[in-house]
Design a protein around this motif. Sequence first.
Motif, mmCIF file in Angstrom:
data_model
loop_
_atom_site.group_PDB
_atom_site.id
_atom_site.type_symbol
_atom_site.label_atom_id
_atom_site.label_comp_id
_atom_site.label_asym_id
_atom_site.label_seq_id
_atom_site.Cartn_x
_atom_site.Cartn_y
_atom_site.Cartn_z
ATOM 1 N N GLY A 277 0.817 -1.212 0.000
ATOM 2 C CA GLY A 277 0.000 0.000 0.000
ATOM 3 C C GLY A 277 0.853 1.265 0.000
ATOM 4 N N THR A 278 0.193 2.394 0.176
ATOM 5 C CA THR A 278 0.871 3.686 0.208
ATOM 6 C C THR A 278 1.785 3.770 1.430
ATOM 7 N N PRO A 279 3.056 4.085 1.231
ATOM 8 C CA PRO A 279 3.980 4.109 2.377
ATOM 9 C C PRO A 279 3.691 5.266 3.331
ATOM 10 N N GLY A 280 3.880 5.013 4.614
ATOM 11 C CA GLY A 280 3.670 6.040 5.641
ATOM 12 C C GLY A 280 4.873 6.967 5.695
#
Lengths: 410, 410
Positions: A277-280
């Motif tokens: 998913g979208t990286p933090g």
Amino acid sequence: MLDRAQVLDAGDPLAVYRERFDLPEGMIYLDGNSLGCLPKATAGRLEEVLREEWGRDLIRSWNTAGWIDLPAKVGGKIAPLIGAQPHEVIVADSVSVNLFKLISAALALQSKSGRPGRKVVLSEPGNFPTDIYMIQGLESQGLATRRLAAREQLLAALDEDVALLLLTHAHYKTGELFDMVELTRAAHAAGALVLWDLSHSGGALPVDLNGCEADFAVGCGYKYLNGGPGAPAYAFVAERHLEAAQQPLSGWMGHAAPFAFSDDYTPAPGIERLLCGTPGILGLSALEVGVDLIAEIGVENLYAKSQKLSEFFRQCLAERGLDLELVSPTDPAQRGSQLSFRHEEAYAICQALIARGVIGDFRDPDILRFGFAPAYLRFADMAEAARHLAEVIESGEYRDAAFQERAAVT
Amino acid sequence: MLDRAQVLDAGDPLAVYRERFDLPEGMIYLDGNSLGCLPKATAGRLEEVLREEWGRDLIRSWNTAGWIDLPAKVGGKIAPLIGAQPHEVIVADSVSVNLFKLISAALALQSKSGRPGRKVVLSEPGNFPTDIYMIQGLESQGLATRRLAAREQLLAALDEDVALLLLTHAHYKTGELFDMVELTRAAHAAGALVLWDLSHSGGALPVDLNGCEADFAVGCGYKYLNGGPGAPAYAFVAERHLEAAQQPLSGWMGHAAPFAFSDDYTPAPGIERLLCGTPGILGLSALEVGVDLIAEIGVENLYAKSQKLSEFFRQCLAERGLDLELVSPTDPAQRGSQLSFRHEEAYAICQALIARGVIGDFRDPDILRFGFAPAYLRFADMAEAARHLAEVIESGEYRDAAFQERAAVT
């Protein structure tokens, strides 16, 4: 002892780095192997990420601030600490999630190599729980079979059913090191692949993944890399497997062209295929600061000092006549940056030490664990911690009811 | 139009909330559906997490600062925004990873209910890619079969092979809403379970998961919840499934007793079984600030204003004689907080608008998307954005070579 410690501190080439951390007053922190301390540069960097990158530039920062490349960039900085090439390492998700990806990738590789019957993932009982649980996760899907064999039985357990050997380099409880060269060679000789969990060694001691021809590795960002609580983890795939390694957490960020918004998944050509998913970005940015600092100090230097620290701690205990049962190897070259002792009253002793400002930790059921993160610890801290430990045990103050009562966590 | 906008702004009960965000000067930001703006309170909260919780209290903060409970606590705050009970929602990982967990849980539930033959996960082509890719991930494991059916064919595609219907409530490109009640009922009637992706609706419009008897849901923290770039995501499991829902990302934080360090995985009794690795505290803490703010404003109020904003934007375009092809539903009750238009030169127009300080976004191949996050947008912004859009198109300035050149991302 304190005198001797001060001499050692005066001659310590790493002493200057203590200034680079924001350390709590009056605390001797021997738990950097659970959560590393806060680098001073982290707050400023996060302020910049918040106010400038997020607050002012908003969505454009995926390009202009390089957010989109941050997982590979920080991975590339971790690579030299663990004997990997920059394009073999990426930061993503948690250790647990990365274990799932790489166990899956190993099983798929075995299947592609004409060995679909190999489903056993071999580990040792008492390995860090999440390593074992992630094997069970794939077992619950019917895709893996968990096999646990005691350390001295591992070589014998490497039979033709074993797809993957999954071990933690430095044991979380005892600090005992596996010989990565020997185990990797034995696994390969038996037709198995190897996945090393470097959570308790990456950033603490020199690791040479490519030198031992490891296939896969994972590691933790919040211990010796000082990335902050729950920092994102890293994953390594040896170059020779990059093209074939496929993993089922095939999220959009692992796609060859995420912004083409295709209905069909095509894995990215390189290590980016491990993204999901979208990286933090907040966690990644904090981790980068910690990694930069550890890389600047150098893992060889850090390990050399940690061995001296732990040996000095043992000497201090011995000189105080305290004869605790050491469950870590006595040879410092055989252990990570920690010492663990067995004591029936380990929990209460740990609590009594905390009340005195000495933070170690307790591991069920009877282990007292002290981590020696050498980037910010002094020899004087060793002398003082040994004094407190001796006093707590000799005085029997740990028998106080308040120290006996078990809290729910850590 | 600007006059009328100012009257509308003067009468807007949500106008006061704009002050609560740290907004860039001179920018009209119509991309809060991609990355929400920075709440002013976030920097202070993160400073506290860094300096006090991490820096000063270190490992003890897992207890004393409540880090260990943060995933359930923030989940519980998201719950009322999406029509769920607090113990049905948890914050963890990314949307993608949570999709994998819940698709897996749904397949396992079907199997336990005596329907192991049901392996089809039904979705629509053009759903957000990661939703589709995560089905493919399970397909690569041999555990699921992906079936895509166009919106109007979905009901017909719900046959006895379908284990799960996986849809995104508000479409990421067009904003078109599914009727959650109708689709959920139809899926259940066909023996399928339902998983709703609320990424483009949670925090933007009222969602009633329990009212429509949804089984599972996931949603995004960095869009309308203003949790920051790559903020952690949330996952919902209906109470009736909590005890039976099992998922293969069985990391230590999802264990019933993580700190017992047992060799065997036992899932936590409640929603915590959806946890996998150690939660990222920086990201979670920032998300909590965004969630608190959205909860304070209220999703009903936000949706009411966003409908007025988008309708006013359309009026402004119409009054300027601009007749763009709207791909979003014309009825505001049928769409989320966005308007999307089709134009052959969508990419270049988007770039030309950005050069003027109007940030919308482009979605391949020909979609111009404008999000209306009503917590910080004014009617005056609508009038100005419409003026810029009209000027860009009428002047043909988007034909400038610099605007035509495609960047690699977003």
